[in-house]
Design a protein around this motif. Structure first.
Motif, short mmCIF file in Angstrom:
data_model
loop_
_atom_site.label_atom_id
_atom_site.label_comp_id
_atom_site.label_asym_id
_atom_site.label_seq_id
_atom_site.Cartn_x
_atom_site.Cartn_y
_atom_site.Cartn_z
N PHE A 84 0.86 -1.18 0.00
CA PHE A 84 0.00 0.00 0.00
C PHE A 84 0.90 1.24 0.00
N THR A 85 0.79 2.07 -1.02
CA THR A 85 1.59 3.29 -1.05
C THR A 85 1.02 4.31 -0.08
N SER A 86 1.82 5.31 0.20
CA SER A 86 1.36 6.41 1.05
C SER A 86 0.47 7.34 0.26
N PRO A 87 -0.38 8.14 0.92
CA PRO A 87 -1.16 9.15 0.21
C PRO A 87 -0.28 10.13 -0.55
N ALA A 88 0.93 10.42 -0.03
CA ALA A 88 1.82 11.35 -0.72
C ALA A 88 2.29 10.78 -2.05
N VAL A 89 2.61 9.49 -2.07
CA VAL A 89 3.00 8.85 -3.33
C VAL A 89 1.85 8.91 -4.32
#
Length: 421
Positions: free
Chosen positions: A44-49
């Motif tokens: 799961f990527t970060s929201p920033a990514v």
């Protein structure tokens, strides 16, 4: 369901303009967050990514490299790519980085193009023993364009036999030796491979698509000090966007860059490159080192739990983020086990084991990984329970609803983004 942290505030616009596609995105969000995700090559990527990935940089065409583009108006995206390159070099202590490859497979294609000519000999790990399609499979460009000699694992230890690798190298004199795997749970001795490559005068290419995130966090030894070229992906334990990259020595920098563009690819995906830069910065933070250590600890706990349930870990265990499980003792194929787990809300994949008697579409094994569940904040105690749930789902398919209820209870507490971001 609140979609904003996953899709951004403009999701309501998509819902109005294309409700059919918006619903597909919501359905995938529900699927991913409603069950246990044990695919070793996912995270799961970060929201920033995701914010960078969904940014205006997707609109800019930028063939070439920073300062040497074939389109005007690239002064801003040049800054993004230079930032990604600088961060990758620092993160991995590499002399040169190319962040343009669209995937791990395209990174490998470019690396081969930089080092080989069609018909040249390369030595790489066999796909049925844990290698990758691009390591010489006959259905892949690598197996069609190059003379591929394959090495595997020993029958008794199910680990790489470095004496065999050396013998094959001496006998076949490959121009490139490839080390790295997609379904090999043990550490790879890059120093041993370096010694073999030096002995036969070969380039050493380390394909660490699966383990680059663990290397970034210091959980396992890095391949960079030993390999001439390192190819990797950004979307597994590294927690970045889907994409690839190449690290190499200064000596090979120009050859690698020319192989990526213009030989293999055209315009780079500038929004993906920006997202890679964000991921590299996140991986450089002290917290990321702790995350990678937990990924490995969780994989060991899951492996031990499955072993206690009568499911044999290939090679006796794991040193990384994944485990390969032999199901023959419980007389269930990998394909059937994957299906039964899916019915109970557990996503994993069937996988061939070394010397597998079953075809690749069926297999005798499973591959399980812990990057996703670790991002969700689960620890060894939870992974022991996960192992029990996997075993219950496989052994007693008639109890799938009961297992799924327990899975739902776990993911209700450990949601994507809840603990790590």
């Amino acid at each position: 369901m609140r979609a904003e942290p996953f899709f951004g505030p403009d999701f309501t616009l998509l819902q109005r303009q294309d409700p059919e596609m918006a619903q597909i995105l919501l359905d995938e969000l529900e699927r991913a967050s409603g069950g246990l995700q044990l695919i070793a090559s996912e995270n799961f990527t970060s929201p920033a990514v995701m914010a960078a990935l969904g940014s205006t940089l997707t609109n800019k065409y930028a063939e070439g490299y920073p300062g040497r583009r074939y389109y005007g108006g690239c002064e801003v995206v040049d800054r993004a790519e230079r930032l990604a390159i600088d961060r990758a070099r620092r993160l991995f202590a590499a002399e040169h980085a190319n962040v343009q490859p669209h995937s791990g497979a395209s990174a490998n294609l470019a690396a081969y193009a930089a080092l080989l000519q069609p018909g040249d000999t390369m030595l790489a790990m066999a796909l049925p023993h844990g290698g990758h399609l691009t390591h010489g499979s006959k259905v892949n460009f690598s197996g069609r364009w190059f003379d591929v000699v394959s090495y595997g694992v020993r029958r008794d230890t199910e680990q790489i036999d470095y004496d065999e690798v050396r013998d094959l190298a001496l006998r076949n004199q490959p121009k490139v030796i490839v080390c790295g795997a997609t379904a090999y749970p043990r550490l790879i001795d890059f120093s041993a491979f370096r010694g073999i490559a030096d002995e036969v005068g070969a380039w050493l290419l380390a394909d660490v698509a699966h383990t680059i995130g663990l290397m970034a966090g210091g959980a396992i030894p890095s391949a960079v000090p030993y390999a001439d070229v390192v190819t990797f992906t950004t979307h597994k334990a590294l927690r970045g966007p889907r994409g690839g990259g190449i690290l190499c020595t200064a000596e090979l920098a120009a050859r690698v860059d020319r192989a990526v563009f213009p030989f293999v690819q055209g315009g780079p995906l500038m929004h993906a490159i920006a997202a890679k830069a964000v991921a590299f910065a996140e991986a450089a933070a002290p917290e990321f080192a702790g995350y990678t250590q937990r990924v490995v600890a969780n994989a060991k706990a899951l492996c031990d739990s499955l072993a206690a349930e009568g499911m044999r870990p290939v090679s006796g265990g794991t040193d990384s983020h994944l485990a390969l499980i032999d199901l023959r003792a419980i007389e269930v194929t990998g394909a059937e086990a994957e299906k039964r787990c899916a019915a109970a809300g557990i996503t994993l994949n069937r996988n061939a084991i070394p010397y597998d008697p079953e075809p690749a579409s069926i297999t005798s094994g499973l591959r399980v990984g812990t990057p996703c569940v670790t991002t969700q904040g689960m620890g060894p105690e939870q992974l022991k329970e996960v192992g029990t749930l996997v075993a219950q789902a496989i052994r007693y398919p008639e109890n799938a609803a009961e297992v799924q209820e327990r899975v739902s209870g776990m993911v209700a507490i450990h949601k994507p983004y809840l603990s790590e971001y």
